[in-house]
Design a protein around this motif. Structure first.
Motif, short mmCIF file in Angstrom:
data_model
loop_
_atom_site.label_atom_id
_atom_site.label_comp_id
_atom_site.label_asym_id
_atom_site.label_seq_id
_atom_site.Cartn_x
_atom_site.Cartn_y
_atom_site.Cartn_z
N ALA A 1 97.53 35.08 12.75
CA ALA A 1 97.78 35.39 11.31
C ALA A 1 99.24 36.02 11.33
O ALA A 1 100.18 35.94 10.45
CB ALA A 1 96.74 36.19 10.62
N ILE A 2 99.22 37.01 12.10
CA ILE A 2 100.48 37.86 12.33
C ILE A 2 101.62 37.03 12.70
O ILE A 2 102.71 37.19 11.95
CB ILE A 2 100.53 38.99 13.13
N ASN A 3 101.30 36.31 13.79
CA ASN A 3 102.59 35.23 13.89
C ASN A 3 103.06 34.44 13.07
O ASN A 3 103.97 34.42 12.40
CB ASN A 3 102.03 34.55 15.17
N HIS A 4 101.94 33.90 11.92
CA HIS A 4 102.27 33.02 11.05
C HIS A 4 102.82 33.53 9.92
O HIS A 4 103.99 33.37 9.59
CB HIS A 4 101.07 32.25 10.66
N MET A 5 101.99 34.42 9.37
CA MET A 5 102.61 35.12 8.11
C MET A 5 103.70 36.04 8.13
O MET A 5 104.88 36.05 7.37
CB MET A 5 101.30 36.04 7.46
#
Lengths: 712, 122
Positions: free
Chosen positions: A143-147
């Motif tokens: 999620a961190i990577n993406h968002m």
């Protein structure tokens, strides 16, 4: 999972692959292209992986495909972030190597975790054909990577967008639009739809939306010029929406009317009763509606559009309106900027390769103009030079500093007249194909107009020079004239003194001769003395005449007016001359007794009378007559001196009155001493000065009449 | 008694000529050869007529005329006898109170005597 889903996925895959090839082949060395190609690859694979994971089957198989999808999509955020960093440049940011490595590290780590059970612990099939996933702790990383990366990337992009201009601005705009559109649509299909419908039956569409991002980005990179694309895109979208709306209206109207007219009826031919008029009605209103829509979209999206033919017409009028370069350049710039909607611009007029004059509009101060070398680059090509088409380098930086977007060489077929530099359009749009066409037409026209103005300026300048030369020459002439007048005055003084000095001894000689002549002398001696006396007299006359001529010609002769009786004056003169006449046995008489009174210069009139009578005696043979008469004619007294002399030929009349105008036929023939030739000239001038006229009538062998008039 | 004349003449030949003419006619003649002596002679003596040249050494005829016109006690009868004949000269002489203006070169001795007679006969 029907045939529709499969074909959609295959089409998306193919489209993404196609875009991948297009963008990569466009410039394989550019990192922007490489990153976009990577995104396309990720999206293409994601589409397929998604389909495989959604395909009904064993839970473990499905979990495997889910993990594969996670692996594929792991670099998505990172790549987007990197792309946002550099877009649309071809180099990776050199000063941010660690950042790049960090991003790569996160992507790889996410990929590794994606395959592990820490990302998704397990997958359970559900009744409706979907599945439930149990996420593990590594999901946070994902999620961190993406968002994180995507959000930071977007923020970065927006910031860069605001700083950029021209084509780059548009490329970034396309990229952002594509990215955000894709994000929204995927969110809709993969999350909102799942929540709403409680099933994952639409999830397969999700990757399809990536086409927006990859498509728009590819277009932004690949298309060389983005001219008019906004226009076409907006038109296309508006038309699609318009037709879609019409279709909806049609469908709803149809079904509504049908339910009202034929409730519960099965579909049959009677439907056409509703269907046909409705379709006809729609067909009838389609065209006017479309025009309305066009106008509306124009109004909303293309406020800055203009009518090129109107602009060309206006520009032609402006260019024909003045010949003054200053006015021409300013009017031209002002009009062009306002018509096309450009913020600022300047014109440099070239003389060879140097700037001879410059005019600017929209700048607060005179902008720092390009150097000779920059200008040479601007005019080296055939046509318009646009900021974004310039290779990286000094000229491009210069354009940026000058806030100039386009340079248009102004030239006729033969020579460069100047360069027109234009800033950005007020709307923020790049120059459209239409703008370029208009400028292409206007530039050579401007070249001609400017050339005319320059020629006019040259002529005006020449005119000015000529004028100043003339006034200088006039001034010189004036000085020369003053000098001449001065000289004339000096001459007059000289003649005056010289004649006085000459007359002094002559007076003595004349006097003594006169005394001697009064004595009784032998005839021979007396004869000699008479000749000496007449010689002296002639000399005195000559000095007098010279003095008179000098005075008359310098205009320094003055009239000393008196009231006197001219009949009496004539008589006096006559008596004085009597001795001379008697000597030649000439009968000298006056046949007027009436006294005529007039106001004039007595001395001068006396001089005239003496001269005329003396002449008459001189040119009349012995025993002739000289008679004088006076009469009043209107407001003039006319004095005639009639002789029975040899007469003067008519064509010699004028000569008789001219300076030194001695007649060949006159005195020399009679063996008399001739005069100076100045007498009649002086007489005429004196009479004219007194307001009268001296005229001559003569007949050869009969005699002459000299007649002069004087105002009473 | 014969009229007395003050002749102001700088040219020797002319002076001799006029002396001869006037003495022959019985005039009592006094001669001055420049402007200053003319003024002093005129102020000291009393002449029936002053024949005054214009172009004179030391003081020109106009100046002499002007000087004499300042004398309020005596009246000077002055006739210009000169070879200057331009208008401004005649005008100036008249303005300064000269009785007449004779141009030397224009007159014969006879004519001169006639003129002088006009001015000396009372």
């Amino acid at each position: 999972m029907g045939i529709g889903a499969v074909s959609t996925v295959i089409l998306t895959f193919l489209a993404n692959s196609f875009l991948l090839l297009v963008v990569f082949r466009n410039n394989p060395k550019s990192w922007t292209n490489r990153l976009v190609a990577s995104l396309a690859l990720i999206f293409a694979l994601w589409t397929v992986g998604n389909l495989l994971a959604l395909w009904p089957g064993e839970e473990l198989v499905r979990l495997f495909w889910v993990r594969v999808v996670m692996l594929i999509t792991a670099p998505m955020g990172g790549v987007t972030f990197l792309l946002a960093q550099i877009f649309p440049d071809s180099e990776l940011p050199s000063g941010k190597k660690y950042l790049t490595w960090f991003v790569c590290f996160i992507m790889v780590a996410t990929g590794i975790f994606a395959l592990s059970p820490w990302m998704f612990v397990s997958l359970n099939n559900t009744a409706n054909g979907g599945f439930d996933l149990t996420p593990g702790p590594a999901m946070i990383l994902f999620a961190i990577n993406h968002m994180g990366f995507t959000t930071i990337g977007c923020v970065l992009l927006v910031r860069k967008l605001l700083q950029s201009r021209g084509k780059v601005r548009f490329q970034r705009m396309f990229f952002i639009t594509g990215t955000i559109l894709t994000l929204i649509l995927i969110t809709l299909s993969n999350f909102v739809a799942v929540v709403f419908f409680g099933s994952m039956q639409y999830t397969f569409i999700g990757p399809t939306f990536t086409l927006f991002q990859v498509g728009l980005t590819t277009y932004a990179i690949v298309r060389h010029r983005l001219f008019d694309v906004r226009q076409y895109v907006i038109r296309a979208v508006v038309y699609t929406l318009f037709i879609f709306l019409l279709g909806l209206v049609f469908a709803f109207s149809f079904f509504y009317l049908r339910s009202v007219v034929f409730p519960s009826a099965v579909v049959d031919l009677r439907d056409s009763i509703i269907f046909v008029p409705l379709a006809l009605g729609l067909a009838l209103i389609f065209h006017p509606l479309r025009i309305r829509v066009d106008k509306l979209t124009d109004h909303i999206f293309f406020q800055h559009r203009y009518d090129p033919s109107q602009v060309l017409y206006d520009m032609a009028l402006i260019m024909a309106s003045t010949l003054r370069l200053d006015d021409l350049a300013h009017y031209f710039l002002r009009e062009l900027l306002s018509e096309i909607g450009i913020e600022r611009g300047f014109i440099l007029i070239l003389d060879g390769d140097t700037i001879s004059s410059s005019f600017h509009e929209g700048f607060t101060d005179t902008p720092p103009y390009p150097t000779k070398e920059d200008l040479a680059l601007c005019v080296s090509g055939r046509g318009i030079v646009l900021y974004e088409e310039l290779p990286e380098g000094r000229l491009k930086e210069r354009f940026f500093e000058l806030r100039v977007y386009a340079a248009i060489p102004i030239r006729t077929r033969k020579e460069h007249v100047g360069v027109l530099f234009l800033g950005e359009k007020k709307s923020g749009d790049p120059y459209s194909g239409e703008d370029i066409r208009v400028l292409d037409i206007v530039a050579p026209e401007a070249a001609l107009a400017i050339q005319n103005a320059l020629a006019y300026e040259k002529i005006s300048l020449f005119n000015e020079t000529l004028k100043s030369e003339i006034s200088k020459a006039t001034e010189e002439l004036k000085h020369a004239n003053e000098h001449l007048l001065e000289l004339d005055k000096l001459k007059d003084e000289f003649v005056s003194i010289a004649s006085h000095e000459l007359r002094t001894p002559l007076t003595a000689i004349k006097g003594f001769l006169s005394l001697e002549l009064d004595k009784k002398l032998p005839k021979e001696s007396k004869d000699h003395l008479v000749r000496a006396y007449s010689g002296v007299e002639r000399m005195i006359g000559l000095t007098n005449d010279m003095l008179d001529v000098s005075r008359i010609e310098s205009g320094r002769i003055e009239l000393v007016k008196d009231v006197f009786n001219i009949t009496a004056l004539t008589r006096e003169v006559l008596e004085d001359m009597m001795a001379k006449a008697t000597l030649k046995k000439i009968r000298l008489s006056i046949n007027t007794k009436a006294p005529y009174i007039l106001t004039s210069d007595k001395n001068k009139i006396q001089q005239v009378l003496i001269n005329l009578i003396d002449n008459a005696i001189k040119f009349t043979p012995e025993k002739g007559t000289v008679s004088l008469s006076l009469k009043k004619k209107n407001n003039f007294i006319e004095v005639s001196v009639t002789d029975t002399g040899i007469g003067i030929v008519k064509d010699q009349f004028e000569k008789a009155f001219s300076k030194f105008g001695r007649l060949d036929t006159s005195a020399t023939k009679i063996g008399q001493t001739a005069g100076t030739g100045l007498g009649l000239y002086v007489c005429r001038k004196l009479v004219e000065l007194s307001g009268g006229k001296l005229s001559l009538e003569s007949k050869i062998g009969v005699g002459s009449v000299f007649r002069f008039t004087l105002p009473v | 008694m014969a009229a007395s004349i003050l002749l102001v003449e700088d040219d020797e030949n002319t002076r001799v000529l006029y002396e001869e003419i006037f003495k022959k006619e019985g005039y009592e003649l006094t001669v001055a050869v420049d402007g200053e002596s003319a003024v002093s002679l005129a102020l000291r003596g009393s002449f029936n007529l002053i024949l005054l040249d214009i172009m004179l050494p030391k003081r020109d005829g106009f100046s002499v005329l002007e000087e004499l016109s300042k004398d309020t006690e005596k009246k000077y009868r002055v006739v210009m006898l000169t070879n200057l004949s331009h208008d401004s000269a005649t005008k100036q002489a008249r303005n300064l109170g000269a009785l007449g203006y004779i141009v030397k070169s224009a007159v014969t001795p006879q004519k001169l005597l006639e003129e002088v007679k006009k001015y000396t006969v009372k």
